[in-house]
Design an enzyme around this catalytic site. Structure first.
Site, PDB file in Angstrom:
ATOM      1  N   VAL A 122      -9.729   4.051  -4.965  1.00 26.82           N
ATOM      2  CA  VAL A 122      -9.284   4.523  -3.644  1.00 26.82           C
ATOM      3  C   VAL A 122      -8.240   5.636  -3.794  1.00 26.82           C
ATOM      4  CG1 VAL A 122      -9.792   2.320  -2.519  1.00 26.82           C
ATOM      5  CG2 VAL A 122      -7.506   2.696  -3.481  1.00 26.82           C
ATOM      6  N   ASP A 123      -8.065   6.138  -5.037  1.00 30.37           N
ATOM      7  CA  ASP A 123      -6.961   7.069  -5.300  1.00 30.37           C
ATOM      8  C   ASP A 123      -7.287   8.534  -5.018  1.00 30.37           C
ATOM      9  OD1 ASP A 123      -8.491   7.884  -7.580  1.00 30.37           O
ATOM     10  OD2 ASP A 123      -7.537   6.355  -8.814  1.00 30.37           O
ATOM     11  N   HIS A 179     -15.047   2.137  -1.817  1.00 31.02           N
ATOM     12  CA  HIS A 179     -13.996   1.230  -1.348  1.00 31.02           C
ATOM     13  C   HIS A 179     -12.955   1.942  -0.490  1.00 31.02           C
ATOM     14  CE1 HIS A 179     -14.942  -1.840  -4.801  1.00 31.02           C
ATOM     15  NE2 HIS A 179     -15.863  -1.773  -3.889  1.00 31.02           N
ATOM     16  N   SER A 185     -14.979  -3.087 -14.742  1.00 25.15           N
ATOM     17  CA  SER A 185     -15.228  -4.387 -15.371  1.00 25.15           C
ATOM     18  C   SER A 185     -16.558  -4.977 -14.913  1.00 25.15           C
ATOM     19  CB  SER A 185     -14.091  -5.355 -15.039  1.00 25.15           C
ATOM     20  OG  SER A 185     -13.941  -5.456 -13.643  1.00 25.15           O
ATOM     21  N   CYS A 207      -4.405   3.534  20.762  1.00 25.19           N
ATOM     22  CA  CYS A 207      -4.444   2.249  21.458  1.00 25.19           C
ATOM     23  C   CYS A 207      -3.241   1.348  21.161  1.00 25.19           C
ATOM     24  CB  CYS A 207      -5.739   1.510  21.121  1.00 25.19           C
ATOM     25  SG  CYS A 207      -5.718   0.734  19.497  1.00 25.19           S
ATOM     26  N   TYR A 218       0.827  -1.213   0.000  1.00 25.46           N
ATOM     27  CA  TYR A 218       0.000   0.000   0.000  1.00 25.46           C
ATOM     28  C   TYR A 218       0.859   1.259   0.000  1.00 25.46           C
ATOM     29  CZ  TYR A 218      -4.492  -2.223  -0.024  1.00 25.46           C
ATOM     30  OH  TYR A 218      -5.592  -2.931  -0.439  1.00 25.46           O
TER      31      TYR A 218
END
Ligand code: OAD
Length: 256
Positions: free
Chosen positions: A104-105, A133, A202, A163, A68
């Protein structure tokens, strides 16, 4: 594509509400590979499906984090293309426009900001862009769920400031459910529009793929823009074959 059917242009001009769904094809002309393209270099031994999953993160968190990080760098280095800008322009022209993206860009957001489309939407309660997404520029704590857009890098997987849990990208992985509110808003926008555009996707991944069919079943005119036919093409009222960065600016220019 020089000529667009006059009926399509009239549908677009008259539509009160237009909804568009985009996929990786829209960002292809910005230099980002589509999801189902082969990976290159170091990463060619992996399929995205083997890296974008909770199981992969549990098994090899650093590997997933690094993949990522590489994608995030690529996204930071590119700009929206004429297809993104044409959709932002549509946002100005259509009385009520919703853009649902599987990408997600963040490039749609960037194009909307550049063309100051948000001004048009300030009277609305909801955002015109639904990132189904997630967004690769944000992270989320895998333990407490806290979302952040800044974090401390280290040699391993960065940790949550609250946390201490491992941070992960704030995106939807294979096998995970979509954020409920985003999905509900997307379904509502698909079922409530007069024209639905499916662009550069697609149509293989649910539930996004079902949105065009939901729009069709509610009587919307369905327009598909893609380099090649997809499972939607037979149902689409108009299939505009070509690159979204060429077809969309042409369509906007011809319509308005
Ligand atoms: P895909 O990689 O599955 O499909 C890209 C589509 O874009 C194909 O149909 C291409 O023919 C088309 N295409 C490529 N270049 C184009 C261009 N310049 N103009 C127009 N069309 C073009 O990508 P998606 O459909 O977005 O989900 O994939 C959907 C989801 O599958 C992704 O969001 C990802 C993946 O699983 C998750 O990660 C949850």
């Amino acid at each position: 594509m020089a000529n667009f059917p006059a009926t399509l242009l009239n549908f677009l001009r008259q539509a009160e509400r237009v909804t568009a769904l985009t996929g990786a094809g829209v960002s292809q002309e910005s230099g980002l590979r589509t999801f189902r393209d082969a990976q290159t270099g170091l990463w060619s031994q992996y399929k995205p499906e083997d890296l974008a999953s909770p199981e992969a993160f549990a098994r090899a968190p650093k590997l997933v984090w690094d993949w990522y990080a590489m994608r995030r760098e690529k996204v930071r280095a590119v700009e929206p293309n004429p297809g993104h800008f044409a959709l932002a322009e549509m946002g100005h022209r259509v009385p009520r426009f919703t853009l649902i993206t599987q990408n997600v860009d963040g490039l749609h957001r960037k194009a909307f900001q550049t063309l100051k489309v948000s001004e048009t939407f300030r009277v609305w309660k909801e955002s015109p862009i639904i990132e189904l997404h997630g967004n690769i520029q944000r992270v989320r704590c895998s333990e407490c769920g806290m979302v952040a857009d800044a974090w401390e890098e280290n040699d391993d997987v960065p940790r949550c400031a609250g946390c201490g849990g491992m941070l992960r990208p704030d995106v939807v992985w294979f096998g995970e459910s979509l954020p409920r509110s985003a999905l509900e808003a997307a379904v509502e926008a698909a079922r409530g529009c007069q024209v639905f555009l499916s662009i550069g996707t697609s149509g293989l991944v649910q539930p996004a793929a079902a949105l065009a069919f939901a729009a069709h079943n509610k009587g919307a005119v369905v327009v598909e823009v893609n380099l090649e036919p997809t499972p939607l093409t037979e149902k689409a009222d108009f299939f505009l074959q070509g690159k979204s960065g060429e077809v969309l600016p042409g369509l906007v220019k011809a319509t308005w």
